[in-house]
Design a protein around this motif. Structure first.
Motif, PDB file in Angstrom:
ATOM      1  N   CYS A   1      12.250  -0.735  -8.194  1.00 35.88           N
ATOM      2  CA  CYS A   1      11.088  -0.256  -8.952  1.00 35.88           C
ATOM      3  C   CYS A   1      10.887   1.242  -8.782  1.00 35.88           C
ATOM      4  O   CYS A   1      10.423   1.920  -9.708  1.00 35.88           O
ATOM      5  N   MET A   2      11.232   1.769  -7.634  1.00 40.02           N
ATOM      6  CA  MET A   2      11.088   3.209  -7.414  1.00 40.02           C
ATOM      7  C   MET A   2      12.246   3.969  -8.057  1.00 40.02           C
ATOM      8  O   MET A   2      12.053   5.004  -8.703  1.00 40.02           O
ATOM      9  N   GLU A   3      13.448   3.457  -7.898  1.00 39.43           N
ATOM     10  CA  GLU A   3      14.606   4.151  -8.471  1.00 39.43           C
ATOM     11  C   GLU A   3      14.532   4.174  -9.990  1.00 39.43           C
ATOM     12  O   GLU A   3      14.922   5.154 -10.631  1.00 39.43           O
ATOM     13  N   LYS A   4      14.024   3.088 -10.585  1.00 38.35           N
ATOM     14  CA  LYS A   4      13.890   3.037 -12.038  1.00 38.35           C
ATOM     15  C   LYS A   4      12.763   3.933 -12.547  1.00 38.35           C
ATOM     16  O   LYS A   4      12.607   4.110 -13.754  1.00 38.35           O
ATOM     17  N   GLN A   5      11.991   4.500 -11.630  1.00 38.20           N
ATOM     18  CA  GLN A   5      10.948   5.462 -12.001  1.00 38.20           C
ATOM     19  C   GLN A   5      11.231   6.842 -11.404  1.00 38.20           C
ATOM     20  O   GLN A   5      10.320   7.657 -11.253  1.00 38.20           O
ATOM     21  N   HIS A   6      12.497   7.076 -11.088  1.00 41.74           N
ATOM     22  CA  HIS A   6      12.875   8.345 -10.455  1.00 41.74           C
ATOM     23  C   HIS A   6      12.449   9.538 -11.308  1.00 41.74           C
ATOM     24  O   HIS A   6      12.211  10.636 -10.798  1.00 41.74           O
ATOM     25  N   ASN A   7      12.383   9.330 -12.622  1.00 41.38           N
ATOM     26  CA  ASN A   7      11.951  10.396 -13.528  1.00 41.38           C
ATOM     27  C   ASN A   7      10.539  10.867 -13.228  1.00 41.38           C
ATOM     28  O   ASN A   7      10.144  11.964 -13.630  1.00 41.38           O
ATOM     29  N   ARG A   8       9.780  10.081 -12.486  1.00 42.84           N
ATOM     30  CA  ARG A   8       8.391  10.414 -12.215  1.00 42.84           C
ATOM     31  C   ARG A   8       8.207  11.102 -10.872  1.00 42.84           C
ATOM     32  O   ARG A   8       7.062  11.378 -10.482  1.00 42.84           O
ATOM     33  N   GLY A   9       9.281  11.390 -10.161  1.00 41.00           N
ATOM     34  CA  GLY A   9       9.101  12.006  -8.849  1.00 41.00           C
ATOM     35  C   GLY A   9      10.296  12.788  -8.394  1.00 41.00           C
ATOM     36  O   GLY A   9      11.293  12.203  -7.977  1.00 41.00           O
ATOM     37  N   GLN A  10      10.207  14.097  -8.464  1.00 36.66           N
ATOM     38  CA  GLN A  10      11.312  14.946  -8.012  1.00 36.66           C
ATOM     39  C   GLN A  10      10.950  15.738  -6.756  1.00 36.66           C
ATOM     40  O   GLN A  10      11.769  16.457  -6.207  1.00 36.66           O
ATOM     41  N   ASP A  11       9.694  15.630  -6.301  1.00 41.63           N
ATOM     42  CA  ASP A  11       9.244  16.446  -5.173  1.00 41.63           C
ATOM     43  C   ASP A  11       9.112  15.676  -3.869  1.00 41.63           C
ATOM     44  O   ASP A  11       8.970  16.268  -2.809  1.00 41.63           O
ATOM     45  N   GLY A  12       9.135  14.352  -3.947  1.00 38.69           N
ATOM     46  CA  GLY A  12       8.991  13.575  -2.726  1.00 38.69           C
ATOM     47  C   GLY A  12       8.682  12.127  -3.044  1.00 38.69           C
ATOM     48  O   GLY A  12       8.463  11.747  -4.193  1.00 38.69           O
ATOM     49  N   ALA A  13       8.667  11.306  -1.999  1.00 42.70           N
ATOM     50  CA  ALA A  13       8.366   9.885  -2.173  1.00 42.70           C
ATOM     51  C   ALA A  13       7.888   9.326  -0.846  1.00 42.70           C
ATOM     52  O   ALA A  13       8.031   9.948   0.212  1.00 42.70           O
ATOM     53  N   GLY A  14       7.305   8.135  -0.925  1.00 40.30           N
ATOM     54  CA  GLY A  14       6.832   7.480   0.287  1.00 40.30           C
ATOM     55  C   GLY A  14       6.734   5.989   0.091  1.00 40.30           C
ATOM     56  O   GLY A  14       6.587   5.499  -1.038  1.00 40.30           O
ATOM     57  N   VAL A  15       6.810   5.261   1.191  1.00 42.49           N
ATOM     58  CA  VAL A  15       6.745   3.800   1.182  1.00 42.49           C
ATOM     59  C   VAL A  15       5.853   3.353   2.330  1.00 42.49           C
ATOM     60  O   VAL A  15       5.916   3.909   3.428  1.00 42.49           O
ATOM     61  N   ALA A  16       5.011   2.361   2.081  1.00 41.30           N
ATOM     62  CA  ALA A  16       4.209   1.739   3.136  1.00 41.30           C
ATOM     63  C   ALA A  16       4.354   0.228   3.036  1.00 41.30           C
ATOM     64  O   ALA A  16       4.587  -0.314   1.944  1.00 41.30           O
ATOM     65  N   ASN A  17       4.208  -0.441   4.171  1.00 39.18           N
ATOM     66  CA  ASN A  17       4.346  -1.895   4.219  1.00 39.18           C
ATOM     67  C   ASN A  17       3.341  -2.464   5.210  1.00 39.18           C
ATOM     68  O   ASN A  17       3.091  -1.863   6.256  1.00 39.18           O
ATOM     69  N   ILE A  18       2.769  -3.615   4.864  1.00 34.49           N
ATOM     70  CA  ILE A  18       1.819  -4.288   5.746  1.00 34.49           C
ATOM     71  C   ILE A  18       2.301  -5.706   6.010  1.00 34.49           C
ATOM     72  O   ILE A  18       2.648  -6.442   5.087  1.00 34.49           O
ATOM     73  N   LYS A  19       2.311  -6.059   7.295  1.00 34.51           N
ATOM     74  CA  LYS A  19       2.656  -7.421   7.710  1.00 34.51           C
ATOM     75  C   LYS A  19       1.382  -8.228   7.882  1.00 34.51           C
ATOM     76  O   LYS A  19       0.379  -7.728   8.390  1.00 34.51           O
ATOM     77  N   PHE A  20       1.445  -9.490   7.491  1.00 32.61           N
ATOM     78  CA  PHE A  20       0.294 -10.372   7.607  1.00 32.61           C
ATOM     79  C   PHE A  20       0.353 -11.175   8.908  1.00 32.61           C
ATOM     80  O   PHE A  20       1.435 -11.557   9.380  1.00 32.61           O
ATOM     81  N   ASP A  21      -0.832 -11.435   9.459  1.00 36.17           N
ATOM     82  CA  ASP A  21      -1.012 -12.418  10.537  1.00 36.17           C
ATOM     83  C   ASP A  21      -0.158 -12.138  11.771  1.00 36.17           C
ATOM     84  O   ASP A  21       0.420 -13.051  12.373  1.00 36.17           O
ATOM     85  N   VAL A  22      -0.090 -10.884  12.156  1.00 32.33           N
ATOM     86  CA  VAL A  22       0.638 -10.558  13.388  1.00 32.33           C
ATOM     87  C   VAL A  22      -0.339 -10.580  14.561  1.00 32.33           C
ATOM     88  O   VAL A  22      -1.536 -10.342  14.386  1.00 32.33           O
ATOM     89  N   PRO A  23       0.125 -10.880  15.773  1.00 34.78           N
ATOM     90  CA  PRO A  23      -0.777 -10.941  16.928  1.00 34.78           C
ATOM     91  C   PRO A  23      -1.256  -9.550  17.340  1.00 34.78           C
ATOM     92  O   PRO A  23      -0.579  -8.548  17.063  1.00 34.78           O
ATOM     93  N   PRO A  24      -2.426  -9.448  17.976  1.00 38.83           N
ATOM     94  CA  PRO A  24      -2.903  -8.150  18.478  1.00 38.83           C
ATOM     95  C   PRO A  24      -1.861  -7.506  19.381  1.00 38.83           C
ATOM     96  O   PRO A  24      -1.160  -8.189  20.133  1.00 38.83           O
ATOM     97  N   GLY A  25      -1.763  -6.200  19.270  1.00 39.44           N
ATOM     98  CA  GLY A  25      -0.766  -5.471  20.046  1.00 39.44           C
ATOM     99  C   GLY A  25       0.525  -5.264  19.301  1.00 39.44           C
ATOM    100  O   GLY A  25       1.409  -4.538  19.773  1.00 39.44           O
ATOM    101  N   SER A  26       0.656  -5.864  18.121  1.00 37.86           N
ATOM    102  CA  SER A  26       1.867  -5.718  17.302  1.00 37.86           C
ATOM    103  C   SER A  26       1.598  -4.752  16.157  1.00 37.86           C
ATOM    104  O   SER A  26       0.532  -4.772  15.540  1.00 37.86           O
ATOM    105  N   ARG A  27       2.571  -3.945  15.870  1.00 39.10           N
ATOM    106  CA  ARG A  27       2.438  -2.995  14.777  1.00 39.10           C
ATOM    107  C   ARG A  27       2.531  -3.743  13.448  1.00 39.10           C
ATOM    108  O   ARG A  27       3.449  -4.524  13.233  1.00 39.10           O
ATOM    109  N   TYR A  28       1.578  -3.484  12.557  1.00 40.35           N
ATOM    110  CA  TYR A  28       1.588  -4.209  11.285  1.00 40.35           C
ATOM    111  C   TYR A  28       1.587  -3.286  10.070  1.00 40.35           C
ATOM    112  O   TYR A  28       1.694  -3.766   8.944  1.00 40.35           O
ATOM    113  N   ILE A  29       1.443  -1.983  10.266  1.00 44.32           N
ATOM    114  CA  ILE A  29       1.548  -1.039   9.166  1.00 44.32           C
ATOM    115  C   ILE A  29       2.723  -0.101   9.420  1.00 44.32           C
ATOM    116  O   ILE A  29       2.818   0.509  10.485  1.00 44.32           O
ATOM    117  N   SER A  30       3.622  -0.013   8.449  1.00 38.74           N
ATOM    118  CA  SER A  30       4.762   0.904   8.551  1.00 38.74           C
ATOM    119  C   SER A  30       4.714   1.866   7.372  1.00 38.74           C
ATOM    120  O   SER A  30       4.320   1.486   6.262  1.00 38.74           O
TER     121      SER A  30
END
Length: 633
Positions: free
Chosen positions: A40-69
């Motif tokens: 989905c990002m590569e097919k929209q490469h025309n919309r971004g020549q200066d930079g890009a970013g990705v974020a991900n959220i994991k569901f239902d992880v125990p406390p002390g675990s990283r859930y946002i990347s």
């Protein structure tokens, strides 16, 4: 567009509705969501020549675990670099413990970007720096899961100063005065308020704090948050956000200025800035993809519930017509047809410009993005010629001869690929004193297809904004071929006013149409009109934005569109060339005929869809008159 104009950013949001084990079993990989995000990002490469970013959220992880990347990279190879970094972690597992790649639970526990909710952003910076700090998504962190916020968008707001003042009045101390930070902190403030409201409500029911956290996640009123946060936003926007516990939203402006499309089934929900991206990445039919309604938010709850909620009252639909003319990829079914229509609408003006002499006229286009509109022009030329042939054959009556019939039927538009851009040379050019000489060699031409001093040469372009590339290179290059007349045809109307909703067109003095109008005022001894309009603009500066009108329209009123086009041709014609030069622009009526459902035409007409637009155009004119080479917002 033969001259580079930076434009709208792109977003891609993916929510997996099934456990990772489902995708492992059905598609043979637990990285289904990540792989689809890349597409989905590569097919929209025309919309971004200066930079890009990705974020991900994991569901239902125990406390002390990283859930946002999150991973962000600046530069035009950002997508490749981001996914290279992310996949390097999986490649390491492949080398050491390949069996673990088949274990969704292990991957989710141990590796980043293996969660259920993804947000990707492609950045085309209209202003500001291009450092990594300017790349979306932005992250507002908190130890309370439901207070974490990830934001990315395709937007520009006209009233950042006003919104910044609101934040200060709320007691905040924002670290930057940018629309992105302002938007994030606005949403974040009302997210905090909603958390506090729910905390008090459930605390009164004698629930423990741990129990309350779960209740807040279930009952967060996203509609209320977005209504309060966006109440005073003035601009064009598609805003995407993720909350730490798993809810997500995509909010669209009331006039539908910025695009947003979505698809959902029982496996996935996906939102992108362009419709064909979803068609291609998920292999689904066009009628299964919907547009987010202007003024509404697509809300995806952590429990999988998906709905559209009205956040702001929808206004008149004013979707950006530049998306149709140039910015979006032409693979969209509607955009493809609209671009053909744009070319077709120009046919009568083009025929008139060459005195209907198709025998001695060569037709071509620059750049490649103008090819579809050129196809529409050619179709209409064929239609015209068919009518001519029919008339000539009918006129012969019973005196038909084979040679004359062959001569009539052989008539056809002379279509050639005249100019080929040398992309490598383009990257070599710098801003030193030799730039003009180098720029004249950006395009190679097809020699031998134009009859010297006999043929007309018609070239179709997407749009003529500043005209610098035409003057410095294209017209000189075309003149080497020896045409009698060069006709440059723009599939877009004259760009007369600055954009303030996303496109990199903010300074009035940059526009060749404005320069032509000013030149005509001087030619006709009406230069005092500039001062009169300046005084009117200054007088409106202190008024509420709803009372401000676009006074810059008065600069253009004394002249017809044809007079301005003729003056543009005069200003852009290099003294060194021999050919006559004419420039033809699309009419406003032609634009609306070609794109009837996308009437965002403020850069052509000065009819801004939000009050902030009038404020911006007047400020841009004031800057011009005061010699300030700065942005108007």
């Amino acid at each position: 567009m033969s001259e580079e104009i930076k434009h709208e950013c792109g977003i891609a949001l993916i929510r997996l509705l099934k456990p990772l084990s489902f995708y492992q079993k059905k598609y043979g990989t637990s990285l289904y969501g990540l792989n689809k995000l890349y597409l989905c990002m590569e097919k929209q490469h025309n919309r971004g020549q200066d930079g890009a970013g990705v974020a991900n959220i994991k569901f239902d992880v125990p406390p002390g675990s990283r859930y946002i990347s999150r991973c962000r990279v600046n530069g035009n190879s950002a997508i490749k670099e981001i996914f290279g970094k992310i996949h390097s972690r999986f490649e390491e597992v492949q080398k050491r413990h390949p069996e673990r790649l088949q274990d969704p639970e292990w991957l989710k526990r141990n590796l980043a970007f293996t969660g259920e909710l993804f947000l990707g952003h492609l950045r085309y910076g209209t202003h500001g720096g291009n450092s990594i700090e300017n790349c979306h998504p932005f992250l507002r962190q908190n130890n309370w899961m439901t207070r974490n916020l990830v934001v990315a968008g395709n937007f520009n707001l006209t009233n950042v100063d006003e919104l910044f003042g609101h934040l200060v009045a709320l007691g905040q101390h924002p670290k930057e005065k940018t629309d992105t930070i302002t938007v994030m902190e606005k949403i974040g403030h009302f997210l905090d308020e909603e958390n506090e409201r729910l905390f008090r409500e459930f605390k009164s029911k004698d629930l423990s704090n741990e129990e309350i956290s779960g209740k807040i996640a279930e009952n967060l009123n996203i509609t209320r948050i977005l209504k309060d946060a966006s109440k005073y936003w003035d601009g064009g926007y598609t805003m995407a956000g993720l909350f730490g516990h798993g809810d997500a939203f995509v909010l669209r402006d009331p006039n539908g200025i910025r695009p947003a499309f979505f698809y959902q089934d029982d496996e996935v929900v996906v939102v992108t800035s362009e419709r064909p991206v979803i068609q291609t990445a998920f292999n689904v039919p066009i009628d299964s993809i919907k547009e987010i309604t202007p003024g509404h938010a697509l809300i995806i709850r952590k429990n999988g519930e998906v709905s559209q909620k009205q956040i702001n009252t929808p206004g008149e639909r004013r979707s950006c017509s530049f998306e149709r003319i140039y910015f979006s990829r032409g693979s969209d079914a509607d955009i493809y047809q609209e671009r053909k229509n744009l070319g077709s609408q120009l046919c009568s003006s083009v025929l008139k410009s060459v005195d209907y002499d198709l025998k001695n006229t060569v037709f071509s286009y620059i750049p490649n993005t103008a090819e579809v509109a050129f196809g529409g022009l050619v179709d209409s030329l064929h239609h015209y010629l068919n009518m001519v042939k029919r008339h000539e054959i009918m006129k012969m009556g019973n005196n038909v001869t084979e040679p004359r019939l062959s001569e009539i039927l052989f008539q056809h538009p002379r279509i050639e690929k005249i100019a080929i851009k040398d992309a490598k040379l383009r990257t070599f050019i710098t801003n030193d004193s030799s730039r003009d000489e180098m720029v004249a060699h950006v395009y190679d031409t097809a020699y031998g297809v134009v009859n010297r001093d006999i043929d007309n040469l018609v070239i179709l372009d997407d749009s003529i904004v500043r005209g610098t590339t035409l003057k410095q290179s294209i017209l000189k290059i075309l003149d080497r071929l020896g045409p009698k007349k060069i006709v440059v045809v723009s599939s877009a109307p004259q760009i007369r006013y600055p954009d303030c909703y996303g496109i990199d067109m903010a300074k009035l003095g940059d526009f060749i149409a404005f320069q032509a109008a000013v030149s005509l005022l001087k030619d006709n001894f009406k230069e005092n009109l500039l001062e009169e309009v300046y005084e009117k603009a200054k007088a409106m500066e202190g008024l509420p934005k709803n009372e401000i009108r676009n006074v810059v329209k008065e600069i253009y009123q004394p002249f017809t569109a044809e007079q301005i086009s003729d003056k543009i041709a005069e200003l852009l014609r290099p003294e060194s060339i021999h050919a006559e030069v004419q420039i033809i622009y699309q009419s406003i009526e032609g634009l609306h005929n070609a794109c009837p459902e996308n009437l965002g035409d403020w850069y052509f007409t000065g009819n801004y869809p939000t009050p902030g637009g009038n404020k911006v155009v007047n400020r841009s004119f004031i800057n011009y008159m005061e010699g300030k080479n700065v942005r108007a917002y």
